[in-house]
Design an enzyme around this catalytic site. Structure first.
Site, PDB file in Angstrom:
ATOM      1  N   SER A 134     -17.006 -28.677  47.987  1.00  0.00           N
ATOM      2  CA  SER A 134     -15.900 -27.747  47.795  1.00  0.00           C
ATOM      3  C   SER A 134     -14.629 -28.560  47.565  1.00  0.00           C
ATOM      4  O   SER A 134     -14.562 -29.736  47.968  1.00  0.00           O
ATOM      5  CB  SER A 134     -15.721 -26.883  49.050  1.00  0.00           C
ATOM      6  OG  SER A 134     -14.480 -26.192  49.012  1.00  0.00           O
ATOM      7  N   TYR A 147     -14.343 -25.791  58.209  1.00  0.00           N
ATOM      8  CA  TYR A 147     -14.903 -25.791  56.853  1.00  0.00           C
ATOM      9  C   TYR A 147     -14.511 -27.070  56.118  1.00  0.00           C
ATOM     10  O   TYR A 147     -15.346 -27.719  55.481  1.00  0.00           O
ATOM     11  CB  TYR A 147     -14.417 -24.548  56.102  1.00  0.00           C
ATOM     12  CG  TYR A 147     -15.081 -24.382  54.754  1.00  0.00           C
ATOM     13  CD1 TYR A 147     -16.454 -24.132  54.661  1.00  0.00           C
ATOM     14  CD2 TYR A 147     -14.357 -24.488  53.567  1.00  0.00           C
ATOM     15  CE1 TYR A 147     -17.079 -23.992  53.431  1.00  0.00           C
ATOM     16  CE2 TYR A 147     -14.971 -24.350  52.333  1.00  0.00           C
ATOM     17  CZ  TYR A 147     -16.332 -24.102  52.277  1.00  0.00           C
ATOM     18  OH  TYR A 147     -16.955 -23.965  51.046  1.00  0.00           O
TER      19      TYR A 147
HETATM   20  P1  NAP Z   1     -22.322 -16.638  49.702  1.00  0.00           P
HETATM   21  O1  NAP Z   1     -22.342 -15.677  48.574  1.00  0.00           O
HETATM   22  O2  NAP Z   1     -21.911 -16.163  51.040  1.00  0.00           O
HETATM   23  O3  NAP Z   1     -23.748 -17.366  49.788  1.00  0.00           O
HETATM   24  C1  NAP Z   1     -24.038 -18.238  50.857  1.00  0.00           C
HETATM   25  C2  NAP Z   1     -25.531 -18.522  50.867  1.00  0.00           C
HETATM   26  O4  NAP Z   1     -25.809 -19.435  51.941  1.00  0.00           O
HETATM   27  C3  NAP Z   1     -26.357 -17.275  51.098  1.00  0.00           C
HETATM   28  O5  NAP Z   1     -27.468 -17.281  50.227  1.00  0.00           O
HETATM   29  C4  NAP Z   1     -26.800 -17.412  52.544  1.00  0.00           C
HETATM   30  O6  NAP Z   1     -28.104 -16.841  52.721  1.00  0.00           O
HETATM   31  C5  NAP Z   1     -26.916 -18.935  52.643  1.00  0.00           C
HETATM   32  N1  NAP Z   1     -26.917 -19.350  54.042  1.00  0.00           N
HETATM   33  C6  NAP Z   1     -25.905 -19.272  54.963  1.00  0.00           C
HETATM   34  N2  NAP Z   1     -26.337 -19.678  56.168  1.00  0.00           N
HETATM   35  C7  NAP Z   1     -27.646 -20.039  55.994  1.00  0.00           C
HETATM   36  C8  NAP Z   1     -28.653 -20.529  56.860  1.00  0.00           C
HETATM   37  N3  NAP Z   1     -28.429 -20.732  58.170  1.00  0.00           N
HETATM   38  N4  NAP Z   1     -29.874 -20.790  56.348  1.00  0.00           N
HETATM   39  C9  NAP Z   1     -30.148 -20.573  55.039  1.00  0.00           C
HETATM   40  N5  NAP Z   1     -29.239 -20.097  54.168  1.00  0.00           N
HETATM   41  C10 NAP Z   1     -28.010 -19.836  54.657  1.00  0.00           C
HETATM   42  O7  NAP Z   1     -21.330 -17.866  49.378  1.00  0.00           O
HETATM   43  P2  NAP Z   1     -21.228 -18.842  48.109  1.00  0.00           P
HETATM   44  O8  NAP Z   1     -19.819 -18.832  47.688  1.00  0.00           O
HETATM   45  O9  NAP Z   1     -22.278 -18.554  47.122  1.00  0.00           O
HETATM   46  O10 NAP Z   1     -21.498 -20.237  48.828  1.00  0.00           O
HETATM   47  C11 NAP Z   1     -22.494 -21.151  48.364  1.00  0.00           C
HETATM   48  C12 NAP Z   1     -22.021 -22.571  48.602  1.00  0.00           C
HETATM   49  O11 NAP Z   1     -20.867 -22.813  47.806  1.00  0.00           O
HETATM   50  C13 NAP Z   1     -21.589 -22.850  50.056  1.00  0.00           C
HETATM   51  O12 NAP Z   1     -22.023 -24.141  50.397  1.00  0.00           O
HETATM   52  C14 NAP Z   1     -20.080 -22.791  49.991  1.00  0.00           C
HETATM   53  O13 NAP Z   1     -19.493 -23.565  50.988  1.00  0.00           O
HETATM   54  C15 NAP Z   1     -19.837 -23.359  48.607  1.00  0.00           C
HETATM   55  N6  NAP Z   1     -18.531 -23.038  48.031  1.00  0.00           N
HETATM   56  C16 NAP Z   1     -18.130 -21.744  47.839  1.00  0.00           C
HETATM   57  C17 NAP Z   1     -16.880 -21.488  47.285  1.00  0.00           C
HETATM   58  C18 NAP Z   1     -16.364 -20.098  47.057  1.00  0.00           C
HETATM   59  O14 NAP Z   1     -15.151 -19.936  46.794  1.00  0.00           O
HETATM   60  N7  NAP Z   1     -17.175 -19.076  47.112  1.00  0.00           N
HETATM   61  C19 NAP Z   1     -16.040 -22.550  46.934  1.00  0.00           C
HETATM   62  C20 NAP Z   1     -16.491 -23.852  47.144  1.00  0.00           C
HETATM   63  C21 NAP Z   1     -17.738 -24.087  47.681  1.00  0.00           C
HETATM   64  P3  NAP Z   1     -28.553 -15.951  53.989  1.00  0.00           P
HETATM   65  O15 NAP Z   1     -27.305 -15.403  54.648  1.00  0.00           O
HETATM   66  O16 NAP Z   1     -29.412 -14.900  53.365  1.00  0.00           O
HETATM   67  O17 NAP Z   1     -29.305 -16.905  54.846  1.00  0.00           O
END
Ligand code: NAP
Length: 248
Positions: A134, A147
């Site tokens: 991130s 985070y």
């Molecule tokens: P999201 O829509 O909330 O998706 C998060 C995913 O992580 C879900 O599929 C969730 O699946 C999974 N997850 C969470 N805890 C878990 C666990 N204990 N075991 C297995 N899976 C788990 O968020 P996203 O934005 O797509 O995030 C994906 C990645 O991108 C993350 O690493 C986040 O830090 C990173 N990121 C996001 C952003 C942003 O602005 N959205 C920016 C930079 C980086 P379940 O809940 O079904 O387990």
């Protein structure tokens, strides 16, 4: 053909939502055979062309069972995308708790490291590991200490792993996005949808598909090219802390 992943076998964590789901879909559309993992396994199943397996990255036994089942399904792995992750809260660090600290660090750091360690023996020559970092892992912003810490750790681990894999035919990339509209904010604000929506108000955030395209770009370079890092932000964002919002 560049962009064609036919014959490649991919594992994607966090495939039930957002960036992981978009990446799993994109890899399958490019011809890869994909296994997607998450706790909400039924949502991975809904993606269609992705084999869904239950996975809790915070639970070692779950990770071991997931990797073993994925290996049985795929034979070995050519791609590992570590997308599972979360943030909790936007308060000053004084408001932190034992539970939040454990959850964020166990998921984003230990979970990612664990999955990588368990997958490594099954990575084929020419394999590629992609970690979702991130912009929070590059520059701190206020009220996001856990985070920020977790994503700095992801970047550190990725750098260190690249050193340890030097000489082996395994590529490794971090994709470090800024604001992407997903369920990330809903989780971060513990289900408060008004607060979550406000994060994306007055700007055009990136979409999960924008990030999946970055992953695909890294994966589809020629084998001698390692894209170390992709940093990608919404145009309206200059850093984790600075966002330009149109006033209504
Ligand atoms: P999201 O829509 O909330 O998706 C998060 C995913 O992580 C879900 O599929 C969730 O699946 C999974 N997850 C969470 N805890 C878990 C666990 N204990 N075991 C297995 N899976 C788990 O968020 P996203 O934005 O797509 O995030 C994906 C990645 O991108 C993350 O690493 C986040 O830090 C990173 N990121 C996001 C952003 C942003 O602005 N959205 C920016 C930079 C980086 P379940 O809940 O079904 O387990």
């Amino acid at each position: 053909m560049r962009g064609d992943l036919s014959g490649r076998r991919a594992v994607v964590t966090g495939a039930s939502s957002g960036i992981g789901a978009a990446t799993a879909r994109a890899l399958a559309a490019a011809g890869a055979t994909v296994v997607g993992g998450a706790r909400r396994v039924e949502r991975v199943r809904d993606l269609g062309k992705v084999a869904a397996l239950e996975l809790d990255v915070t639970n070692p036994a779950s990770c071991e069972a997931f990797v073993e089942a994925a290996r049985e399904h795929l034979g070995g792995f050519d791609v590992l995308v570590n997308a599972a992750g979360l943030g909790l809260g936007r308060e000053p660090f004084d408001a932190s708790s034992e539970v939040d600290e454990r959850t964020v660090l166990e998921t984003n750091v230990n979970g990612l490291i664990r999955l990588t360690r368990l997958c490594l023996p099954h990575l084929a020559d020419g394999a590629h590991i992609v970690n979702l970092g991130s912009v929070a892992g590059r520059q701190a912003y206020p009220n996001g200490a856990l985070y920020v810490t977790s994503k700095f750790a992801v970047r550190g681990f990725t750098y260190a792993l690249r050193e340890d894999l030097l000489g082996r035919p395994i590529r490794i990339t971090t994709v470090d996005p800024g604001l992407v509209e997903t369920e990330f904010s809903l989780v971060r604000f513990r289900g408060d949808s008004a607060k979550a929506q406000a994060v994306y108000e007055g700007l055009t955030p990136m979409r999960p598909d924008d990030i999946a395209e970055c992953v695909l770009f890294a994966l589809t370079r020629p084998p001698h090219v390692n894209v170390d890092e992709i940093v990608v932000k919404a145009l309206a964002q200059s850093s984790g802390a600075r966002i330009h919002r149109d006033s209504a």
